[in-house]
Design an enzyme around this catalytic site. Structure first.
Site, PDB file in Angstrom:
ATOM      1  N   GLU A   1     -10.472   9.762 -34.429  1.00  0.00           N
ATOM      2  CA  GLU A   1     -11.660   9.481 -33.615  1.00  0.00           C
ATOM      3  C   GLU A   1     -12.290  10.769 -33.084  1.00  0.00           C
ATOM      4  O   GLU A   1     -12.704  10.856 -31.935  1.00  0.00           O
ATOM      5  CB  GLU A   1     -11.299   8.539 -32.463  1.00  0.00           C
ATOM      6  CG  GLU A   1     -10.837   7.172 -32.943  1.00  0.00           C
ATOM      7  CD  GLU A   1     -10.580   6.199 -31.815  1.00  0.00           C
ATOM      8  OE1 GLU A   1     -10.959   5.025 -31.948  1.00  0.00           O
ATOM      9  OE2 GLU A   1      -9.997   6.612 -30.793  1.00  0.00           O
TER      10      GLU A   1
ATOM     11  N   GLU B   1      -7.666  -4.543 -23.559  1.00  0.00           N
ATOM     12  CA  GLU B   1      -8.874  -4.011 -24.192  1.00  0.00           C
ATOM     13  C   GLU B   1      -9.586  -5.052 -25.038  1.00  0.00           C
ATOM     14  O   GLU B   1     -10.812  -5.156 -25.007  1.00  0.00           O
ATOM     15  CB  GLU B   1      -8.492  -2.800 -25.049  1.00  0.00           C
ATOM     16  CG  GLU B   1      -9.636  -2.223 -25.856  1.00  0.00           C
ATOM     17  CD  GLU B   1      -9.180  -1.086 -26.762  1.00  0.00           C
ATOM     18  OE1 GLU B   1      -9.982  -0.657 -27.607  1.00  0.00           O
ATOM     19  OE2 GLU B   1      -8.021  -0.620 -26.619  1.00  0.00           O
TER      20      GLU B   1
ATOM     21  N   ASP C   1      -5.578  -1.798 -34.372  1.00  0.00           N
ATOM     22  CA  ASP C   1      -5.876  -1.187 -33.066  1.00  0.00           C
ATOM     23  C   ASP C   1      -5.804  -2.229 -31.955  1.00  0.00           C
ATOM     24  O   ASP C   1      -6.835  -2.680 -31.467  1.00  0.00           O
ATOM     25  CB  ASP C   1      -7.267  -0.544 -33.103  1.00  0.00           C
ATOM     26  CG  ASP C   1      -7.572   0.261 -31.847  1.00  0.00           C
ATOM     27  OD1 ASP C   1      -6.680   0.423 -31.004  1.00  0.00           O
ATOM     28  OD2 ASP C   1      -8.725   0.730 -31.710  1.00  0.00           O
TER      29      ASP C   1
END
Length: 708
Positions: free
Chosen positions: A324, A427, A399
């Site tokens: 990332e 998340e 993820d």
């Protein structure tokens, strides 16, 4: 001198009587207002036990506290027992240096306590290790005592919290004979906190760490954070975000980290820091961060020396590299092992470790299926890492999705210690809005059989059998008064600690403990909250991404659904890349006819995932692209099953709302109303996921939108 009320005017007498009556009525109300149930005390509430007989029984076995260890940890033990026992029993419990009566609680090590030394427990305590402890009912000079003994003060602290947990959950303490030690050495919280006070994927306010006030002004809350962690066996905290700023390792900020370490140390918690790989360039002004450059290696060694001068028990570095957009060794055509070993070399003289994250998916050249890339990059490096380096892998290969198969690296790197990374912060599961109890998900992961060494090679066994062992959880704490933004989200912090200590504990057992300590021991409260929590994760999977769907959330906050998302420049960020829904079917083919990600698993796991008949229904669309009319084991078609699951998830939230209403008046009004509001918001969230996803899929398959 005596007050002669008879000589006072009658109106004064009446006023005094009225004043006393008013005080008797208002003072309890004022006390309750001051001590409103705002969730701050977490599972360490220590409110007085209402059962008088039980108080009497407990008092007979907890008459005094004998802690002769005057170290900072010994003082923490004494303070916690005084706080806990006095609160639970409703009267002060004296702390003494010698046993003076029946019911004494003697806590310590053979070195700190003559009573424990006299019991000759050294061999047993050594076998339990530094973090282990035993709690036994015993006798001393004819008096009944309870001993909490350990090899180290830290182990004794864990034992003291265990004893308090027994009282909080109304356990039997008259005839104790138990021993415990953790199955994993390192049990860490990873805080994704930034120097500016923000928290990445944080849903409970700003960071707990007030960097602008440190090191001069440590917040008293830091001690309560340490107490809460020690009570569940967590022994490490990574203070900063994996997307790290090089400034985190500046001399000024290291002094601030040292101030936090000073607060945490008595509670057995070591601090760790995330290191930005480019720090030698950004902070040290070197022309490169190449791990093969002697100047870079020297810089890291000197930085490690500087850290350990300030924090003698510093734990080590967590590193996110070449992922990332983060810098890493691949920027210099070096491997992950080259980068990790350079840092490991710098930390080794001090006993520090490196946790090198396997979360990498930058280069599509590795493989077009993002789920395969970490395995392809790290499997060839097995055995090439230094002895003090962990490879840290997330529970699943994508993820932190609501449900994933276990990461194929577990069991695939026998020569390299693997540390599992779980996500406590929600998340992709409703942030701090949704009530989602995550222990069942973590149990599913830990109990997954990798077959790496034959049947029974579960992920938990893989983690526990390495020469170094550990697990990390991305924290869900913040500056909100109740720590986690949602009172029930505290259960996930608690559950992570308990499973990190002992993965054999059941999700129900952990939920029962937490409920009794957090909401009370009323049977209706315990039964109802446990019923709500038990199916909440499966419900979230159903109303968000059922039967193997994944990564179809909107790309920024990861809160709302976005199944329509297309990113042609970066397909791995596209929802359509993962669900591949069209007029004919839905799902990602990861069998031999597709990306062949199943080949990364050992047999017979790969065979089970590859087989339509054997693949678990919960992961069907993760591994297979299926016709909308494919008949599932339930007898429903894929489309009908999706409709059913989405609606079933929504109905579970409605059920939780109804269950919570039955507890009106049985839990405190402040938290009752707060959770009632949260559940209302969760229902809106669940309905939005259901309706958005099903309408989108209907737009491509043109089938009737079914409700069950």
């Amino acid at each position: 001198m005596y007050l002669k009320f008879s000589s006072a005017p009658r109106h004064r007498i009446r006023f005094c009587i009225f004043f006393r009556w008013l005080a008797a009525v208002l003072l309890p109300l004022f006390a309750n207002a001051v001590r409103a149930e705002d969730g701050y005390r977490l599972w360490l509430r220590y409110d007085k036990i209402s059962d008088a007989q039980l108080v009497e029984n407990y008092s007979a076995h907890a008459g005094e506290i004998v802690v002769q260890d005057n170290s900072p940890t010994g003082n923490a033990i004494r303070e916690e027992l005084e706080r806990g026992l006095s609160g639970l029993l409703g009267h002060a419990i004296p702390a003494t240096n010698i046993v003076t009566k029946n019911g004494a609680i003697v806590v310590g090590t053979p070195e700190s306590s003559p009573v424990i030394a006299g019991l000759r427990l050294d061999a047993e305590l050594n076998a339990l290790g530094d973090d282990g402890y035993m709690i036994r009912s015993a006798a001393n000079k004819g008096r009944r005592i309870t001993i909490i003994a350990a090899k180290s003060s830290r182990g004794a602290l864990y034992g003291a919290f265990h004893f308090l947990r027994l009282l909080q959950t109304r356990g039997e303490i008259a005839r104790l004979n138990l021993s415990e030690s953790p199955k994993l050495q390192r049990r860490l919280l990873d805080h994704w906190d930034n120097l500016n006070g923000s928290v990445e994927r944080g849903y409970a306010g700003k960071s707990l760490w007030r960097w602008n006030e440190l090191p001069e002004k440590p917040d008293p809350r830091y001690k309560d954070y340490a107490r809460a962690n020690a009570s569940i066996g967590i022994n490490g905290a990574v203070l900063n975000n994996v997307n790290s700023s090089p400034q985190q390792l500046s001399a000024e900020n290291l002094k601030k980290a040292a101030a936090l370490a000073d607060v945490f140390r008595p509670y057995g918690i070591r601090v760790y820091l995330t290191a930005n790989f480019a720090t030698p360039k950004k902070l040290g002004h070197l022309p490169t961060a190449d791990p093969a450059d002697p100047r870079v290696r020297k810089w890291w060694k000197e930085k490690a020396d500087e850290i350990y001068r300030l924090i003698p028990d510093f734990g080590g570095f967590l590193v996110k590299a070449n992922s990332e957009g983060q810098p890493g060794p691949q920027d210099y055509h070096r491997t992950h092992a080259d980068g990790a070993n350079m840092l490991g070399e710098a930390l080794a003289p001090h006993g520090g470790i490196v946790m090198w994250r396997a979360f990498v998916y930058n280069s599509a050249k590795v493989d077009s299926d993002r789920a395969k890339r970490a395995y392809l990059e790290f499997k060839p490096l097995d055995g090439k890492f230094r002895d003090n380096v962990f490879v840290q892998a997330k529970n699943g290969p994508i993820d932190f999705q609501p449900r994933e198969p276990f990461h194929p690296l577990f069991g695939a790197m026998p020569k390299t210690p693997l540390m599992a990374e779980l996500e406590i912060t929600q998340e992709n599961m409703g942030h701090s809005t949704d009530l989602v109890y995550l222990a069942p998900m973590w149990k599913e992961f830990l109990e997954s059989d990798t077959y790496a060494n034959g049947k029974g090679s579960t992920v938990a066994k893989i983690l526990e059998s390495s020469r170094m062992t550990g697990i990390a959880g991305v924290a869900n704490t913040g500056r909100d008064r109740n720590w986690c933004g949602n009172d029930f989200a505290q259960a996930n912090w608690y559950a992570f600690g308990r499973l990190a200590w002992n993965s054999d504990l059941s999700a129900d057992q952990i939920a029962g403990e937490w409920t009794r300590m957090t909401w009370g021991n009323d049977p209706d409260v315990v039964k109802t909250t446990l019923a709500m929590m038990r199916g909440s994760w499966e419900a979230c999977v159903n109303y968000e991404m059922p039967i193997g769907l994944h990564h179809i959330m909107e790309g920024g906050g990861h809160y709302d659904p976005a199944p329509q998302t297309v990113n042609r420049n970066a397909p791995e960020y596209s929802a359509t890349y993962y669900h591949k829904a069209d007029a004919n079917g839905i799902g990602f083919d990861r069998t031999q006819t597709g990306s062949d990600a199943v080949a990364q698993y050992a047999s017979p796991v790969r065979d089970r995932f590859a087989s339509l008949e054997a693949c678990p229904s919960e992961l069907l669309l993760w591994f297979h692209h299926l016709s909308w009319d494919y008949s599932m084991k339930t007898g429903r078609t894929v489309w009908d099953e999706l409709c059913f699951r989405y609606n079933d998830g929504v109905n579970y939230v409605k059920q939780m709302q109804a269950q919570w209403e039955t507890l009106h008046g049985k839990v405190d009004s402040e938290r009752f109303e707060a959770m009632k509001k949260k559940l209302g918001e969760q229902l809106v969230h669940a309905e939005n996921w259901r309706d958005t996803c099903l309408r989108y899929f209907q737009s491509v398959n043109h089938k009737p939108f079914l409700r069950f």
